[in-house]
Motif scaffolding. Structure first.
Motif, mmCIF file in Angstrom:
data_model
loop_
_atom_site.group_PDB
_atom_site.id
_atom_site.type_symbol
_atom_site.label_atom_id
_atom_site.label_comp_id
_atom_site.label_asym_id
_atom_site.label_seq_id
_atom_site.Cartn_x
_atom_site.Cartn_y
_atom_site.Cartn_z
ATOM 1 N N LEU A 1 -27.002 1.819 -14.614
ATOM 2 C CA LEU A 1 -27.486 0.527 -14.616
ATOM 3 C C LEU A 1 -27.633 0.011 -13.126
ATOM 4 O O LEU A 1 -28.632 -0.625 -12.934
ATOM 5 N N GLU A 2 -26.449 -0.201 -12.530
ATOM 6 C CA GLU A 2 -26.640 -0.581 -10.971
ATOM 7 C C GLU A 2 -27.618 -0.153 -10.242
ATOM 8 O O GLU A 2 -28.190 -0.645 -9.524
ATOM 9 N N GLN A 3 -27.655 1.147 -10.390
ATOM 10 C CA GLN A 3 -28.617 1.984 -9.485
ATOM 11 C C GLN A 3 -30.325 1.690 -9.917
ATOM 12 O O GLN A 3 -30.890 1.140 -8.888
ATOM 13 N N ASN A 4 -30.586 1.153 -11.075
ATOM 14 C CA ASN A 4 -31.564 0.716 -11.631
ATOM 15 C C ASN A 4 -31.997 -0.671 -11.155
ATOM 16 O O ASN A 4 -33.077 -1.081 -10.826
ATOM 17 N N ILE A 5 -31.003 -1.395 -11.255
ATOM 18 C CA ILE A 5 -31.132 -2.927 -10.819
ATOM 19 C C ILE A 5 -31.376 -2.764 -9.349
ATOM 20 O O ILE A 5 -32.242 -3.614 -8.782
ATOM 21 N N ARG A 6 -30.481 -2.136 -8.574
ATOM 22 C CA ARG A 6 -30.978 -2.032 -6.944
ATOM 23 C C ARG A 6 -32.385 -1.673 -6.865
ATOM 24 O O ARG A 6 -33.082 -2.238 -5.862
ATOM 25 N N ALA A 7 -32.825 -0.560 -7.242
ATOM 26 C CA ALA A 7 -34.121 -0.133 -7.344
ATOM 27 C C ALA A 7 -35.211 -1.212 -7.598
ATOM 28 O O ALA A 7 -36.134 -1.504 -7.000
ATOM 29 N N GLN B 1 -26.031 5.230 -6.261
ATOM 30 C CA GLN B 1 -27.408 5.658 -5.725
ATOM 31 C C GLN B 1 -27.611 7.289 -5.888
ATOM 32 O O GLN B 1 -28.607 7.732 -6.193
ATOM 33 N N LEU B 2 -26.528 8.070 -5.445
ATOM 34 C CA LEU B 2 -26.609 9.631 -5.656
ATOM 35 C C LEU B 2 -26.297 10.092 -6.534
ATOM 36 O O LEU B 2 -26.835 11.157 -7.032
ATOM 37 N N PHE B 3 -25.492 9.610 -7.527
ATOM 38 C CA PHE B 3 -24.696 10.281 -8.490
ATOM 39 C C PHE B 3 -24.592 9.327 -9.689
ATOM 40 O O PHE B 3 -23.688 9.259 -10.423
ATOM 41 N N PRO B 4 -25.742 8.799 -10.257
ATOM 42 C CA PRO B 4 -25.658 7.713 -11.299
ATOM 43 C C PRO B 4 -25.475 8.156 -12.699
ATOM 44 O O PRO B 4 -24.925 7.508 -13.471
ATOM 45 N N ASP B 5 -25.619 9.739 -12.667
ATOM 46 C CA ASP B 5 -25.092 10.489 -13.994
ATOM 47 C C ASP B 5 -23.923 10.954 -13.985
ATOM 48 O O ASP B 5 -23.410 11.924 -14.886
ATOM 49 N N LEU B 6 -23.184 10.813 -12.952
ATOM 50 C CA LEU B 6 -21.960 11.261 -12.871
ATOM 51 C C LEU B 6 -21.059 10.952 -14.132
ATOM 52 O O LEU B 6 -20.805 9.771 -14.445
ATOM 53 N N PRO B 7 -20.303 12.063 -14.746
ATOM 54 C CA PRO B 7 -19.499 11.873 -15.874
ATOM 55 C C PRO B 7 -18.209 10.756 -15.433
ATOM 56 O O PRO B 7 -17.722 10.910 -14.598
ATOM 57 N N ALA C 1 -14.574 -1.772 -12.928
ATOM 58 C CA ALA C 1 -15.816 -1.316 -12.536
ATOM 59 C C ALA C 1 -16.150 0.022 -13.002
ATOM 60 O O ALA C 1 -17.350 0.327 -12.978
ATOM 61 N N LEU C 2 -15.393 1.096 -13.110
ATOM 62 C CA LEU C 2 -15.607 2.396 -13.639
ATOM 63 C C LEU C 2 -16.106 2.251 -15.135
ATOM 64 O O LEU C 2 -16.665 3.141 -15.499
ATOM 65 N N ASP C 3 -15.609 1.247 -15.795
ATOM 66 C CA ASP C 3 -16.183 1.198 -17.073
ATOM 67 C C ASP C 3 -17.555 0.823 -16.986
ATOM 68 O O ASP C 3 -18.319 0.634 -18.174
ATOM 69 N N ARG C 4 -18.507 0.223 -16.203
ATOM 70 C CA ARG C 4 -19.648 -0.046 -15.858
ATOM 71 C C ARG C 4 -20.489 1.196 -15.586
ATOM 72 O O ARG C 4 -20.242 1.805 -15.183
ATOM 73 N N SER C 5 -21.809 0.764 -15.985
ATOM 74 C CA SER C 5 -22.880 1.880 -15.702
ATOM 75 C C SER C 5 -23.309 2.007 -14.279
ATOM 76 O O SER C 5 -23.823 1.084 -13.960
#
Length: 175
Positions: A95-101, A154-160, A88-92
């Motif tokens: 991407l998940e945030q934008n699909i939900r939006a 949702q809160l931190f989609p760009d979290l390293p 799951a951590l290998d996924r973006s």
């Protein structure tokens, strides 16, 4: 002429979703980025709704079902949980945030998000049950675990990635 297959369309769709958002998922933008004609799009998809439906099926497969299949290769619940976390951590998150939006303005996408959420939650519950938890406790833990993941998206989609891994390890050590 450049020859591409359906997976190329889906990969490019994911790239657009991750970097530009769902509003940029258009036939023109996809064709321009893939350097093909609209005829190529219509060779693979009847229309934009057909593409979106297929893209969401691809998302379900790549970001949920394939993870479950890989995790199921382990028979030990704790190993499954570690495998799910790693995959799951290998996924973006973006991407998940934008699909939900996207789901808030597209019923087809929202239906798929709800389907994915149910599959993921059911799987998390079963992993907790296999780990020896009572079903009501497994249900609560699965909800909290999944809500934490969705909250991060949702809160931190760009979290390293390194920070995602650290937070996941911290969270996992508490539950």
């Amino acid at each position: 002429m450049k020859k591409i297959d359906k997976n190329d369309w889906f990969t490019e769709g994911f790239k657009i979703l991750e970097s530009e958002g769902f509003a940029r998922i258009t036939i023109d933008n996809l064709c321009e980025r893939l350097q093909v004609t609209k005829g190529s799009f219509y060779h693979h998809f009847k229309n934009m709704d057909g593409y979106v439906a297929a893209l969401m099926d691809y998302w379900l497969e790549e970001n949920t079902l394939s993870i479950i299949r890989k995790a199921d290769t382990s028979k030990v619940a704790k190993s499954k949980k570690k495998m799910v976390d790693k995959l799951a951590l290998d996924r973006s998150l973006k991407l998940e945030q934008n699909i939900r939006a996207w789901g808030y303005s597209n019923n087809m996408v929202m239906e798929q998000v709800q389907k994915v959420d149910k599959i993921r939650l059911d799987y998390l519950i079963e992993m907790e049950v296999q780990d020896g938890k009572e079903r009501h406790v497994a249900n609560d833990l699965a909800i909290l675990t999944y809500a934490t993941l969705v909250g991060l998206q949702q809160l931190f989609p760009d979290l390293p990635k390194k920070e995602q891994i650290r937070l996941n390890q911290f969270y996992s050590s508490k539950f």
